[in-house]
Write a protein that holds these residues in place. Structure first.
Motif, PDB file in Angstrom:
ATOM      1  N   ALA A 187       1.857   6.944   8.601  1.00  0.00           N
ATOM      2  CA  ALA A 187       0.430   6.599   7.990  1.00  0.00           C
ATOM      3  C   ALA A 187      -0.163   5.124   8.228  1.00  0.00           C
ATOM      4  CB  ALA A 187       0.577   6.679   6.388  1.00  0.00           C
ATOM      5  N   HIS A 216       1.155   4.584   1.431  1.00  0.00           N
ATOM      6  CA  HIS A 216       0.709   5.149   2.510  1.00  0.00           C
ATOM      7  C   HIS A 216      -0.431   6.243   2.089  1.00  0.00           C
ATOM      8  CE1 HIS A 216       4.384   7.234   1.644  1.00  0.00           C
ATOM      9  NE2 HIS A 216       3.603   8.346   2.240  1.00  0.00           N
ATOM     10  N   THR A 217      -0.428   6.776   0.973  1.00  0.00           N
ATOM     11  CA  THR A 217      -1.453   7.916   0.470  1.00  0.00           C
ATOM     12  C   THR A 217      -2.426   7.236   0.043  1.00  0.00           C
ATOM     13  OG1 THR A 217      -0.096   7.784  -1.438  1.00  0.00           O
ATOM     14  CG2 THR A 217       0.499   9.350   0.016  1.00  0.00           C
ATOM     15  N   ASN A 218      -2.910   6.120  -0.281  1.00  0.00           N
ATOM     16  CA  ASN A 218      -3.839   5.333  -0.914  1.00  0.00           C
ATOM     17  C   ASN A 218      -5.031   5.163   0.186  1.00  0.00           C
ATOM     18  OD1 ASN A 218      -5.784   3.721  -2.035  1.00  0.00           O
ATOM     19  ND2 ASN A 218      -4.297   3.065  -3.460  1.00  0.00           N
ATOM     20  N   LEU A 219      -5.813   5.975   0.108  1.00  0.00           N
ATOM     21  CA  LEU A 219      -6.885   5.784   1.375  1.00  0.00           C
ATOM     22  C   LEU A 219      -7.627   4.613   1.393  1.00  0.00           C
ATOM     23  CD1 LEU A 219      -8.083   7.330   3.883  1.00  0.00           C
ATOM     24  CD2 LEU A 219      -9.790   8.400   2.243  1.00  0.00           C
ATOM     25  N   ASN A 220      -8.273   4.097   0.028  1.00  0.00           N
ATOM     26  CA  ASN A 220      -8.938   2.742  -0.125  1.00  0.00           C
ATOM     27  C   ASN A 220      -8.118   1.570   0.458  1.00  0.00           C
ATOM     28  OD1 ASN A 220     -11.269   3.945  -1.332  1.00  0.00           O
ATOM     29  ND2 ASN A 220     -10.611   3.763  -3.267  1.00  0.00           N
ATOM     30  N   ASP A 250      -1.182   5.003  12.017  1.00  0.00           N
ATOM     31  CA  ASP A 250      -2.683   5.574  12.108  1.00  0.00           C
ATOM     32  C   ASP A 250      -3.568   4.735  11.599  1.00  0.00           C
ATOM     33  OD1 ASP A 250      -1.151   7.700  12.879  1.00  0.00           O
ATOM     34  OD2 ASP A 250      -1.413   8.844  11.462  1.00  0.00           O
ATOM     35  N   ALA A 251      -3.328   3.964  10.500  1.00  0.00           N
ATOM     36  CA  ALA A 251      -4.526   3.055   9.941  1.00  0.00           C
ATOM     37  C   ALA A 251      -4.706   1.666  10.884  1.00  0.00           C
ATOM     38  CB  ALA A 251      -4.040   2.700   8.356  1.00  0.00           C
ATOM     39  N   MET A 253      -5.676   1.770   2.517  1.00  0.00           N
ATOM     40  CA  MET A 253      -5.808   1.937   4.161  1.00  0.00           C
ATOM     41  C   MET A 253      -6.934   1.273   4.802  1.00  0.00           C
ATOM     42  SD  MET A 253      -2.824   2.782   5.162  1.00  0.00           S
ATOM     43  CE  MET A 253      -0.988   3.193   4.802  1.00  0.00           C
ATOM     44  N   ASN A 254      -8.266   1.693   4.092  1.00  0.00           N
ATOM     45  CA  ASN A 254      -9.499   1.339   4.782  1.00  0.00           C
ATOM     46  C   ASN A 254      -9.338  -0.176   4.632  1.00  0.00           C
ATOM     47  OD1 ASN A 254     -10.214   3.837   5.248  1.00  0.00           O
ATOM     48  ND2 ASN A 254     -11.197   4.251   3.461  1.00  0.00           N
ATOM     49  N   ARG A 268       0.805  -1.230   0.043  1.00  0.00           N
ATOM     50  CA  ARG A 268       0.023   0.030  -0.090  1.00  0.00           C
ATOM     51  C   ARG A 268       0.608   1.285   0.207  1.00  0.00           C
ATOM     52  NH1 ARG A 268      -3.024  -4.099   1.597  1.00  0.00           N
ATOM     53  NH2 ARG A 268      -5.173  -3.681   1.524  1.00  0.00           N
TER      54      ARG A 268
END
Ligand SMILES: Nc1nc2c(ncn2[C@@H]2O[C@H](COP(=O)(O)OP(=O)(O)O)[C@@H](O)[C@H]2O)c(=O)[nH]1
Ligand SMILES: [Mg+2]
Length: 304
Positions: free
Chosen positions: A234, A189-193, A237-238, A195-196, A187
């Motif tokens: 990142a 670390h800037t990819n929100l999907n 945090d996730a 990370m979710n 991942r």
């Protein structure tokens, strides 16, 4: 670990050795030490703090010889890395370990190495092919599984990684397996999907096994240097990272990032990767690492 820290030592230690050999401890000398620490990727904040502390300690105890600073620095670097309990957490099986990190960091390789290490201590291990993003990733884990004789639970490429982890934990419970180590997709670390999705995999594990995931290990390529810090934050945090694996220490002179990462994340480095083979892996020992980084090449590499 000693051999793995060699590139860092050469870069870090070369300049430092000259620094330890100098004649005195003036303002310019301390400034140069700070510069050397920054170059070794300790980060500006930690470097400044270390130098301020050393300078004060040297003044208080009347140290005039830079060589006498070596022991102080080694002590402080060790303390910086923490000295807490490093042993791998053990408890009711299955213990669930999620391995996360950006593409190419060394996740899949580190999983095989960790599995092999656990096997050598008599534990049974099952691997979960949670990187369903690339077909090649599933095959790669299967090949490692064959090589180290660990079962691999995998689904089709593109399938839901949560479902893979669910099945893997089901299988592990049925077979009484000690450790499940789950691979995850690389991942950014800037990819929100993504990370979710990682957070969702985590929840699947939580629901299925009490206390799971028992470990979330972030694999950080030593080559990333200070950039690794932003990635690390990142991921923390996730998914609540519990420990770090620093990979590729053999090919990087930036092992100094180990210090900066420990500080930024507040979680310990647990293992280091020092090559591409399963045996190129060690439990991280702060004291040994600090000593290896600071040691002169002659002392640390006999016969080389
Ligand atoms: N030299 C060296 N190479 C490593 C180490 N760990 C992994 N690699 C290599 O780094 C590349 C990426 O590793 P991989 O495990 O596939 O990364 P992933 O994408 O995070 O799963 C591969 O070529 C590995 O052989 C290490 O500790 N030292
Ligand atoms: Mg992989």
């Amino acid at each position: 670990m000693d051999a793995g820290a060699a590139p860092t030592r050469r870069r870090f230690g070369g300049g430092l050795r000259r620094w330890f050999d100098r004649g005195g401890l003036g303002d310019a000398d301390w400034e140069e030490l700070e510069e050397l620490l920054i170059q070794a990727d300790l980060g500006p904040e930690l470097s400044l703090e270390l130098v301020d502390g050393l300078r004060e300690a040297a003044r208080d105890s009347g140290i005039k010889d830079p060589e006498a600073v070596r022991a102080l620095l080694s002590e402080r670097l060790t303390a910086e890395l923490g000295s807490g309990e490093r042993a791998f957490a053990a408890g009711d099986p299955p213990q669930v370990v999620l391995v996360v990190g950006v593409n190419g960091a060394g996740k899949t390789t580190s999983i095989a190495k960790l599995a092999s290490l656990l096997q050598s201590h008599g534990y049974s291990v099952l691997l979960a092919a949670g990187d369903t993003y690339r077909a090649g990733a599933i095959d790669q884990l299967r090949i490692w599984g064959d090589r180290i004789e660990a079962p691999v639970v995998a689904h089709q490429p593109g399938s839901d990684p949560g479902a893979v982890v669910y099945d893997a934990l089901d299988a592990a419970k049925a077979r009484g397996v000690d450790y499940v180590i789950a691979d995850t997709a690389g991942r950014q670390h800037t990819n929100l999907n993504l990370m979710n999705e990682l957070a969702k995999v985590r929840r699947v594990a939580e629901r299925q096994v009490p206390g799971a995931p028992h470990e979330v290990l972030l694999v950080l390529d030593a080559l990333t240097g200070q950039n690794g810090l932003r990635q690390a934050q990142a991921f923390r945090d996730a998914v609540d990272v519990t420990g770090v694996i620093v990979s590729k220490l053999d090919s990087s002179a930036k092992g100094g990032v180990a210090f900066a990462v420990t500080r930024a994340l507040g979680v310990p480095i647990k293992f280091v990767g020092t090559g591409e083979r399963t045996e190129d892996f060690a439990v991280f020992d702060p004291q040994e690492f600090a000593a290896a980084v600071l040691a002169s090449d002659e002392a640390a590499e006999p016969g080389s």
